[in-house]
Write an enzyme that holds these catalytic residues in place. Sequence first.
Site, PDB file in Angstrom:
ATOM      1  N   LYS A 126       2.733  -5.434  12.667  1.00  0.00           N
ATOM      2  CA  LYS A 126       1.925  -4.538  13.507  1.00  0.00           C
ATOM      3  C   LYS A 126       2.172  -4.882  14.911  1.00  0.00           C
ATOM      4  O   LYS A 126       2.197  -6.057  15.222  1.00  0.00           O
ATOM      5  CB  LYS A 126       0.637  -4.437  12.854  1.00  0.00           C
ATOM      6  CG  LYS A 126       0.603  -3.813  11.508  1.00  0.00           C
ATOM      7  CD  LYS A 126      -0.692  -3.913  10.882  1.00  0.00           C
ATOM      8  CE  LYS A 126      -0.743  -3.432   9.542  1.00  0.00           C
ATOM      9  NZ  LYS A 126      -2.451  -3.380   8.823  1.00  0.00           N
TER      10      LYS A 126
ATOM     11  N   TYR B 292      -0.339   6.473   6.601  1.00  0.00           N
ATOM     12  CA  TYR B 292      -1.685   6.318   6.008  1.00  0.00           C
ATOM     13  C   TYR B 292      -2.557   7.540   5.696  1.00  0.00           C
ATOM     14  O   TYR B 292      -3.633   7.615   5.996  1.00  0.00           O
ATOM     15  CB  TYR B 292      -2.532   5.514   7.225  1.00  0.00           C
ATOM     16  CG  TYR B 292      -1.995   4.238   7.729  1.00  0.00           C
ATOM     17  CD1 TYR B 292      -2.196   3.130   6.615  1.00  0.00           C
ATOM     18  CD2 TYR B 292      -1.680   3.734   8.967  1.00  0.00           C
ATOM     19  CE1 TYR B 292      -1.692   1.954   6.948  1.00  0.00           C
ATOM     20  CE2 TYR B 292      -1.397   2.398   9.134  1.00  0.00           C
ATOM     21  CZ  TYR B 292      -1.441   1.277   8.096  1.00  0.00           C
ATOM     22  OH  TYR B 292      -1.106   0.062   8.205  1.00  0.00           O
TER      23      TYR B 292
ATOM     24  N   ARG C   2       2.873  -8.779  -1.473  1.00  0.00           N
ATOM     25  CA  ARG C   2       1.359  -8.677  -1.177  1.00  0.00           C
ATOM     26  C   ARG C   2       0.698  -9.894  -1.219  1.00  0.00           C
ATOM     27  O   ARG C   2      -0.241 -10.174  -0.524  1.00  0.00           O
ATOM     28  CB  ARG C   2       0.682  -7.651  -2.397  1.00  0.00           C
ATOM     29  CG  ARG C   2       1.277  -6.090  -2.408  1.00  0.00           C
ATOM     30  CD  ARG C   2       0.551  -5.402  -1.139  1.00  0.00           C
ATOM     31  NE  ARG C   2      -0.833  -5.241  -1.162  1.00  0.00           N
ATOM     32  CZ  ARG C   2      -1.666  -4.314  -0.371  1.00  0.00           C
ATOM     33  NH1 ARG C   2      -0.962  -3.748   0.556  1.00  0.00           N
ATOM     34  NH2 ARG C   2      -2.948  -4.287  -0.709  1.00  0.00           N
TER      35      ARG C   2
ATOM     36  N   ARG D  55      -1.647 -13.172   6.529  1.00  0.00           N
ATOM     37  CA  ARG D  55      -2.992 -12.827   7.128  1.00  0.00           C
ATOM     38  C   ARG D  55      -4.198 -13.828   7.110  1.00  0.00           C
ATOM     39  O   ARG D  55      -4.785 -14.155   8.395  1.00  0.00           O
ATOM     40  CB  ARG D  55      -3.793 -11.756   6.519  1.00  0.00           C
ATOM     41  CG  ARG D  55      -3.039 -10.256   6.726  1.00  0.00           C
ATOM     42  CD  ARG D  55      -3.365  -9.222   5.606  1.00  0.00           C
ATOM     43  NE  ARG D  55      -2.919  -7.932   5.944  1.00  0.00           N
ATOM     44  CZ  ARG D  55      -2.717  -7.017   5.286  1.00  0.00           C
ATOM     45  NH1 ARG D  55      -3.271  -7.223   4.059  1.00  0.00           N
ATOM     46  NH2 ARG D  55      -2.162  -5.863   5.729  1.00  0.00           N
TER      47      ARG D  55
ATOM     48  N   ASN E  75      -4.885  -6.942  11.492  1.00  0.00           N
ATOM     49  CA  ASN E  75      -4.417  -7.936  10.620  1.00  0.00           C
ATOM     50  C   ASN E  75      -2.792  -8.235  10.390  1.00  0.00           C
ATOM     51  O   ASN E  75      -2.265  -8.682   9.321  1.00  0.00           O
ATOM     52  CB  ASN E  75      -4.864  -7.780   9.120  1.00  0.00           C
ATOM     53  CG  ASN E  75      -4.796  -6.044   8.589  1.00  0.00           C
ATOM     54  OD1 ASN E  75      -3.844  -5.504   9.371  1.00  0.00           O
ATOM     55  ND2 ASN E  75      -5.138  -5.852   7.654  1.00  0.00           N
TER      56      ASN E  75
ATOM     57  N   HIS F   9       1.806  -5.254   7.479  1.00  0.00           N
ATOM     58  CA  HIS F   9       1.900  -4.346   6.286  1.00  0.00           C
ATOM     59  C   HIS F   9       2.602  -4.546   5.242  1.00  0.00           C
ATOM     60  O   HIS F   9       3.726  -5.206   5.666  1.00  0.00           O
ATOM     61  CB  HIS F   9       2.033  -2.601   7.045  1.00  0.00           C
ATOM     62  CG  HIS F   9       2.343  -1.956   5.896  1.00  0.00           C
ATOM     63  ND1 HIS F   9       1.024  -1.181   5.237  1.00  0.00           N
ATOM     64  CD2 HIS F   9       3.325  -1.564   5.010  1.00  0.00           C
ATOM     65  CE1 HIS F   9       1.758  -0.446   4.362  1.00  0.00           C
ATOM     66  NE2 HIS F   9       3.113  -0.565   4.213  1.00  0.00           N
TER      67      HIS F   9
ATOM     68  N   GLU G 131       7.122   4.972   1.431  1.00  0.00           N
ATOM     69  CA  GLU G 131       7.301   4.484   2.637  1.00  0.00           C
ATOM     70  C   GLU G 131       8.556   4.052   3.310  1.00  0.00           C
ATOM     71  O   GLU G 131       8.879   4.364   4.491  1.00  0.00           O
ATOM     72  CB  GLU G 131       6.235   3.120   2.858  1.00  0.00           C
ATOM     73  CG  GLU G 131       4.807   3.406   2.500  1.00  0.00           C
ATOM     74  CD  GLU G 131       3.983   2.126   2.507  1.00  0.00           C
ATOM     75  OE1 GLU G 131       4.349   1.077   2.567  1.00  0.00           O
ATOM     76  OE2 GLU G 131       2.756   2.322   2.299  1.00  0.00           O
TER      77      GLU G 131
END
Length: 162
Positions: free
Chosen positions: A20, A60, A96, A113, A123, A126, A137
Amino acid sequence: GFSYYCTASAGRERTLIAVKPDGVQRRLVGQIIQRFEQRGFKLVGLKMLKAPEDLLSQHYHNLQKKSFYPYLLCYMTSGPVVVMVWEGFNVVQTSRMMVGSTNPAEAQPGTVRGDFSIHVSRNVVHASDSVAGAEREIQLWFNGRELIDWDCCDHNIVCEFT
Ligand code: GDP
Ligand code: MG
C-alpha cells in the site's frame, strides 16, 4: 483440512499481494518481496501504479458502507501501490499468516504488519483472504498478458508433486 501433497492445481494457487502507499513511501517494497521469495512462492505478476478510485471501489466493494471507507480511499490514493501476484501451494492461507492481523495492534511480530505497522489505517500491505477472492482481485488488477507462466527451477524442491 487440506492435502499436504502439492497437486498440479494446488501448486498453482495464486493470490494478490499489494504494498500500500505507506509501504511504498517507507521503502518496504524490497523487504516484502523478499519474504515471499524466501518462503518459496513464485512471482508471476508485478506492477506499480496510482490506483484509480473506481478500481479501489471494486477491490473494496464489501467495505463501501463502513464509516472508515472514505479514509480508506484517501489512504489508498495517497500515492503509488505495488501490486503482485504470487503463486504456490496454499499461497492464499499462508500469505494471510505472513501478513498478519488486519489491526497491527493484534498482528504477531514476525508478520509484515506486526513488524512494520502500528495502526489499522496504515497497515502497509494487502493480501487476498480466500481463493475465490484472490481470483476476483487478480482479474481486477491484472490483464492476462501481465501474468507470466514460467517454471521456477526449484518448483519440485519446495513442493512435492508439482
Ligand atoms: P484485510 O483483508 O486484513 O486488509 O482487512 P479488511 O478487508 O477487513 O479491510 C481492508 C482494509 O481496510 C484494511 O487492511 C485497512 O487498511 C482498512 N481498514 C479496516 N478496518 C479499518 C478501520 O477500522 N479503520 C480504518 N481507518 N481502516 C480500516
Ligand atoms: Mg480484506
